[in-house]
Design a protein around this motif. Sequence first.
Motif, PDB file in Angstrom:
ATOM      1  N   ARG A  96       0.845  -1.201   0.000  1.00  0.00           N
ATOM      2  CA  ARG A  96       0.000   0.000   0.000  1.00  0.00           C
ATOM      3  C   ARG A  96       0.880   1.252   0.000  1.00  0.00           C
ATOM      4  O   ARG A  96       0.706   2.154  -0.810  1.00  0.00           O
ATOM      5  N   ASP A  97       1.851   1.275   0.929  1.00  0.00           N
ATOM      6  CA  ASP A  97       2.703   2.452   1.042  1.00  0.00           C
ATOM      7  C   ASP A  97       3.657   2.583  -0.134  1.00  0.00           C
ATOM      8  O   ASP A  97       3.978   3.686  -0.558  1.00  0.00           O
ATOM      9  N   TYR A  98       4.090   1.470  -0.694  1.00  0.00           N
ATOM     10  CA  TYR A  98       4.924   1.483  -1.897  1.00  0.00           C
ATOM     11  C   TYR A  98       4.201   2.243  -3.011  1.00  0.00           C
ATOM     12  O   TYR A  98       4.767   3.129  -3.642  1.00  0.00           O
ATOM     13  N   HIS A  99       2.930   1.920  -3.219  1.00  0.00           N
ATOM     14  CA  HIS A  99       2.160   2.604  -4.268  1.00  0.00           C
ATOM     15  C   HIS A  99       1.903   4.067  -3.918  1.00  0.00           C
ATOM     16  O   HIS A  99       1.962   4.939  -4.789  1.00  0.00           O
ATOM     17  N   LYS A 100       1.651   4.371  -2.640  1.00  0.00           N
ATOM     18  CA  LYS A 100       1.466   5.767  -2.221  1.00  0.00           C
ATOM     19  C   LYS A 100       2.738   6.563  -2.467  1.00  0.00           C
ATOM     20  O   LYS A 100       2.696   7.701  -2.925  1.00  0.00           O
ATOM     21  N   TYR A 101       3.877   5.982  -2.131  1.00  0.00           N
ATOM     22  CA  TYR A 101       5.152   6.671  -2.301  1.00  0.00           C
ATOM     23  C   TYR A 101       5.443   6.903  -3.785  1.00  0.00           C
ATOM     24  O   TYR A 101       5.974   7.932  -4.165  1.00  0.00           O
ATOM     25  N   ILE A 102       5.111   5.919  -4.625  1.00  0.00           N
ATOM     26  CA  ILE A 102       5.302   6.086  -6.073  1.00  0.00           C
ATOM     27  C   ILE A 102       4.500   7.291  -6.552  1.00  0.00           C
ATOM     28  O   ILE A 102       5.007   8.141  -7.290  1.00  0.00           O
ATOM     29  N   LEU A 103       3.235   7.380  -6.118  1.00  0.00           N
ATOM     30  CA  LEU A 103       2.390   8.512  -6.513  1.00  0.00           C
ATOM     31  C   LEU A 103       2.945   9.843  -5.998  1.00  0.00           C
ATOM     32  O   LEU A 103       2.728  10.880  -6.615  1.00  0.00           O
ATOM     33  N   ALA A 104       3.667   9.797  -4.875  1.00  0.00           N
ATOM     34  CA  ALA A 104       4.270  11.012  -4.319  1.00  0.00           C
ATOM     35  C   ALA A 104       5.585  11.359  -5.019  1.00  0.00           C
ATOM     36  O   ALA A 104       6.199  12.371  -4.722  1.00  0.00           O
ATOM     37  N   GLY A 105       6.031  10.500  -5.945  1.00  0.00           N
ATOM     38  CA  GLY A 105       7.255  10.769  -6.690  1.00  0.00           C
ATOM     39  C   GLY A 105       8.520  10.215  -6.073  1.00  0.00           C
ATOM     40  O   GLY A 105       9.626  10.610  -6.430  1.00  0.00           O
ATOM     41  N   VAL A 106       8.381   9.268  -5.155  1.00  0.00           N
ATOM     42  CA  VAL A 106       9.545   8.667  -4.511  1.00  0.00           C
ATOM     43  C   VAL A 106      10.256   7.760  -5.504  1.00  0.00           C
ATOM     44  O   VAL A 106       9.630   7.031  -6.272  1.00  0.00           O
ATOM     45  N   GLU A 107      11.588   7.814  -5.495  1.00  0.00           N
ATOM     46  CA  GLU A 107      12.409   6.998  -6.391  1.00  0.00           C
ATOM     47  C   GLU A 107      12.834   5.715  -5.684  1.00  0.00           C
ATOM     48  O   GLU A 107      13.618   5.747  -4.736  1.00  0.00           O
ATOM     49  N   PHE A 108      12.302   4.590  -6.137  1.00  0.00           N
ATOM     50  CA  PHE A 108      12.637   3.304  -5.536  1.00  0.00           C
ATOM     51  C   PHE A 108      13.859   2.706  -6.216  1.00  0.00           C
ATOM     52  O   PHE A 108      14.032   2.810  -7.423  1.00  0.00           O
ATOM     53  N   ILE A 109      14.693   2.052  -5.417  1.00  0.00           N
ATOM     54  CA  ILE A 109      15.916   1.427  -5.899  1.00  0.00           C
ATOM     55  C   ILE A 109      15.622   0.011  -6.375  1.00  0.00           C
ATOM     56  O   ILE A 109      16.313  -0.536  -7.222  1.00  0.00           O
ATOM     57  N   SER A 110      14.576  -0.587  -5.813  1.00  0.00           N
ATOM     58  CA  SER A 110      14.217  -1.963  -6.151  1.00  0.00           C
ATOM     59  C   SER A 110      12.708  -2.109  -6.032  1.00  0.00           C
ATOM     60  O   SER A 110      12.008  -1.157  -5.726  1.00  0.00           O
ATOM     61  N   ARG A 111      12.239  -3.326  -6.253  1.00  0.00           N
ATOM     62  CA  ARG A 111      10.826  -3.636  -6.057  1.00  0.00           C
ATOM     63  C   ARG A 111      10.690  -4.301  -4.693  1.00  0.00           C
ATOM     64  O   ARG A 111      11.667  -4.848  -4.178  1.00  0.00           O
ATOM     65  N   PRO A 112       9.494  -4.287  -4.107  1.00  0.00           N
ATOM     66  CA  PRO A 112       9.331  -4.971  -2.819  1.00  0.00           C
ATOM     67  C   PRO A 112       9.742  -6.435  -2.922  1.00  0.00           C
ATOM     68  O   PRO A 112       9.470  -7.096  -3.926  1.00  0.00           O
TER      69      PRO A 112
END
Length: 119
Positions: free
Chosen positions: A73-89
């Motif tokens: 849930r938070d992974y998707h929220k952070y993506i929408l906020a423009g957070v840059e992920f280094i990997s996938r969960p």
Amino acid sequence: MPDHVPHIANALDFVIEKLQFLPTEKFLLSEALKNEPLQLRDINGNLLTLIMKEIENKPEFNYIIFHTDDCLRDYHKYILAGVEFISRPEYTDAGLRVDFLGHKENRYTLLEERIYTDI
């Protein structure tokens, strides 16, 4: 703990600037480092509780950890906020985890702790 203050301050800046959460009351950062919960709220009234503590002797966690009760849930929220992920969960011994970049390119971990036991 003083070595960690700039890192904690950057993490707090990230939560305030990127995720748009604001403290519900005034606080001193030095006091927040004593495991006292810090309450933050966003414009929709969602509450975020930060509890800052140092974890020693855990080499698998080199970064500041954002604990969550729902990583996806938070992974998707952070993506929408423009957070840059280094990997996938991914599932790890500690639980469901994903690393991301925050304020000033600091690296963080989003972790949903899980206990895996054989029944």
